[in-house]
Design a protein around this motif. Structure first.
Motif, PDB file in Angstrom:
ATOM      1  N   UNK A  67       0.848  -1.194   0.000  1.00 39.37           N
ATOM      2  CA  UNK A  67       0.000   0.000   0.000  1.00 39.37           C
ATOM      3  C   UNK A  67       0.881   1.241   0.000  1.00 39.37           C
ATOM      4  N   UNK A  68       1.210   1.727   1.166  1.00 45.69           N
ATOM      5  CA  UNK A  68       2.038   2.919   1.321  1.00 45.69           C
ATOM      6  C   UNK A  68       3.145   2.601   2.319  1.00 45.69           C
ATOM      7  N   UNK A  69       3.674   3.612   3.009  1.00 46.12           N
ATOM      8  CA  UNK A  69       4.780   3.393   3.939  1.00 46.12           C
ATOM      9  C   UNK A  69       4.399   2.522   5.126  1.00 46.12           C
ATOM     10  N   UNK A  70       3.108   2.307   5.355  1.00 48.80           N
ATOM     11  CA  UNK A  70       2.685   1.495   6.497  1.00 48.80           C
ATOM     12  C   UNK A  70       2.499   0.016   6.153  1.00 48.80           C
ATOM     13  N   UNK A  71       2.465  -0.321   4.875  1.00 48.84           N
ATOM     14  CA  UNK A  71       2.250  -1.707   4.461  1.00 48.84           C
ATOM     15  C   UNK A  71       3.552  -2.466   4.251  1.00 48.84           C
ATOM     16  N   UNK A  72       3.426  -3.722   3.867  1.00 47.55           N
ATOM     17  CA  UNK A  72       4.592  -4.562   3.577  1.00 47.55           C
ATOM     18  C   UNK A  72       5.176  -4.209   2.209  1.00 47.55           C
ATOM     19  N   UNK A  73       6.457  -4.512   2.057  1.00 47.66           N
ATOM     20  CA  UNK A  73       7.166  -4.265   0.803  1.00 47.66           C
ATOM     21  C   UNK A  73       8.359  -5.201   0.740  1.00 47.66           C
ATOM     22  N   UNK A  74       8.919  -5.363  -0.464  1.00 52.64           N
ATOM     23  CA  UNK A  74      10.135  -6.149  -0.655  1.00 52.64           C
ATOM     24  C   UNK A  74      11.332  -5.215  -0.648  1.00 52.64           C
ATOM     25  N   UNK A  75      12.444  -5.706  -0.129  1.00 50.66           N
ATOM     26  CA  UNK A  75      13.713  -4.982  -0.194  1.00 50.66           C
ATOM     27  C   UNK A  75      14.733  -5.931  -0.808  1.00 50.66           C
ATOM     28  N   UNK A  76      15.446  -5.460  -1.813  1.00 53.09           N
ATOM     29  CA  UNK A  76      16.465  -6.247  -2.493  1.00 53.09           C
ATOM     30  C   UNK A  76      17.810  -5.559  -2.321  1.00 53.09           C
ATOM     31  N   UNK A  77      18.796  -6.288  -1.824  1.00 50.42           N
ATOM     32  CA  UNK A  77      20.177  -5.807  -1.736  1.00 50.42           C
ATOM     33  C   UNK A  77      20.919  -6.450  -2.895  1.00 50.42           C
ATOM     34  N   UNK A  78      21.390  -5.630  -3.835  1.00 48.86           N
ATOM     35  CA  UNK A  78      21.995  -6.250  -4.999  1.00 48.86           C
ATOM     36  C   UNK A  78      22.771  -5.315  -5.884  1.00 48.86           C
ATOM     37  N   UNK A  79      22.904  -5.751  -7.119  1.00 49.64           N
ATOM     38  CA  UNK A  79      23.668  -5.026  -8.129  1.00 49.64           C
ATOM     39  C   UNK A  79      22.844  -4.940  -9.412  1.00 49.64           C
ATOM     40  N   UNK A  80      23.176  -3.962 -10.242  1.00 49.52           N
ATOM     41  CA  UNK A  80      22.530  -3.842 -11.553  1.00 49.52           C
ATOM     42  C   UNK A  80      22.998  -4.990 -12.437  1.00 49.52           C
ATOM     43  N   UNK A  81      22.035  -5.590 -13.114  1.00 45.96           N
ATOM     44  CA  UNK A  81      22.354  -6.730 -13.973  1.00 45.96           C
ATOM     45  C   UNK A  81      21.783  -6.511 -15.370  1.00 45.96           C
ATOM     46  N   UNK A  82      22.425  -7.147 -16.341  1.00 47.10           N
ATOM     47  CA  UNK A  82      21.942  -7.078 -17.713  1.00 47.10           C
ATOM     48  C   UNK A  82      20.798  -8.036 -17.959  1.00 47.10           C
ATOM     49  N   UNK A  83      20.763  -9.122 -17.193  1.00 43.33           N
ATOM     50  CA  UNK A  83      19.687 -10.107 -17.278  1.00 43.33           C
ATOM     51  C   UNK A  83      19.629 -10.850 -15.957  1.00 43.33           C
ATOM     52  N   UNK A  84      18.533 -11.522 -15.728  1.00 47.28           N
ATOM     53  CA  UNK A  84      18.354 -12.248 -14.475  1.00 47.28           C
ATOM     54  C   UNK A  84      19.196 -13.516 -14.439  1.00 47.28           C
ATOM     55  N   UNK A  85      19.238 -14.117 -13.253  1.00 48.28           N
ATOM     56  CA  UNK A  85      19.915 -15.394 -13.102  1.00 48.28           C
ATOM     57  C   UNK A  85      19.101 -16.252 -12.140  1.00 48.28           C
ATOM     58  N   UNK A  86      19.365 -17.534 -12.124  1.00 42.02           N
ATOM     59  CA  UNK A  86      18.560 -18.462 -11.325  1.00 42.02           C
ATOM     60  C   UNK A  86      18.868 -18.381  -9.835  1.00 42.02           C
ATOM     61  N   UNK A  87      19.989 -17.794  -9.451  1.00 36.22           N
ATOM     62  CA  UNK A  87      20.421 -17.818  -8.051  1.00 36.22           C
ATOM     63  C   UNK A  87      19.793 -16.747  -7.175  1.00 36.22           C
ATOM     64  N   UNK A  88      19.362 -15.636  -7.758  1.00 38.65           N
ATOM     65  CA  UNK A  88      18.875 -14.501  -6.967  1.00 38.65           C
ATOM     66  C   UNK A  88      17.631 -13.890  -7.611  1.00 38.65           C
TER      67      UNK A  88
END
Length: 162
Positions: A67-88
């Motif tokens: 929703x907004x700042x009071x709801x749940x959200x995802x946080x990802x710690x990572x790096x910029x990638x050109x394409x996805x991978x199966x590990x992350x």
């Protein structure tokens, strides 16, 4: 602290991911963001995430808002990638207008303080509305961070920033 209006092009980030909410992050026993970042650095993931763009910074991406700042959200710690991978998990940072809040100081204190300033900014400027789509932190040095907060397009804000 420096605040600037920025136009961001879409990009992808891959890395560790947790689902949380701000209320949980206020309690040590339920906080998930700090332990995720600790794992990211202890395991040296900056150098081991596949398909990392060679010029990537370290990113913390906030996405999938309930929703907004009071709801749940995802946080990802990572790096910029050109394409996805199966590990992350892969998250797409949306393109568009962002307010960038830049700060320098010891980590993680400067990030926590800057988030406090972000919340105060939006409280003091109700005419500027967050999108709650994707927001991100970019770590440009050992004691340098910028928080990019997605905003709804605003002619008034654009005129006042020029």
């Amino acid at each position: 602290m420096d605040v600037k209006l920025r136009e961001v092009q879409p990009f992808s980030v891959s890395g560790l991911q947790v689902r949380t909410c701000n209320a949980d992050e206020q309690q040590a026993d339920s906080a998930r963001i700090g332990p995720m970042w600790e794992r990211f650095f202890v395991e040296g993931l900056f150098d081991s995430i596949g398909h990392r763009q060679s010029d990537s910074f370290i990113y913390g991406v906030y996405s999938n808002y309930e929703s907004d700042a009071s709801g749940h959200f995802d946080v990802t710690a990572g790096v910029a990638v050109g394409e996805g991978n199966a590990d992350y998990p892969l998250v797409q940072v949306q393109g568009g207008e962002y307010l960038a809040f830049s700060a320098k100081g010891p980590m993680p204190d400067v990030v926590i303080q800057t988030w406090g300033l972000v919340w105060a900014y939006f409280e003091d400027n109700p005419q500027v509305r967050r999108r709650f789509a994707t927001d991100f932190e970019v770590y440009t040095g050992p004691e340098s961070v910028s928080l990019y907060i997605g905003i709804q397009a605003s002619d008034e804000l654009s005129r006042s920033s020029n």
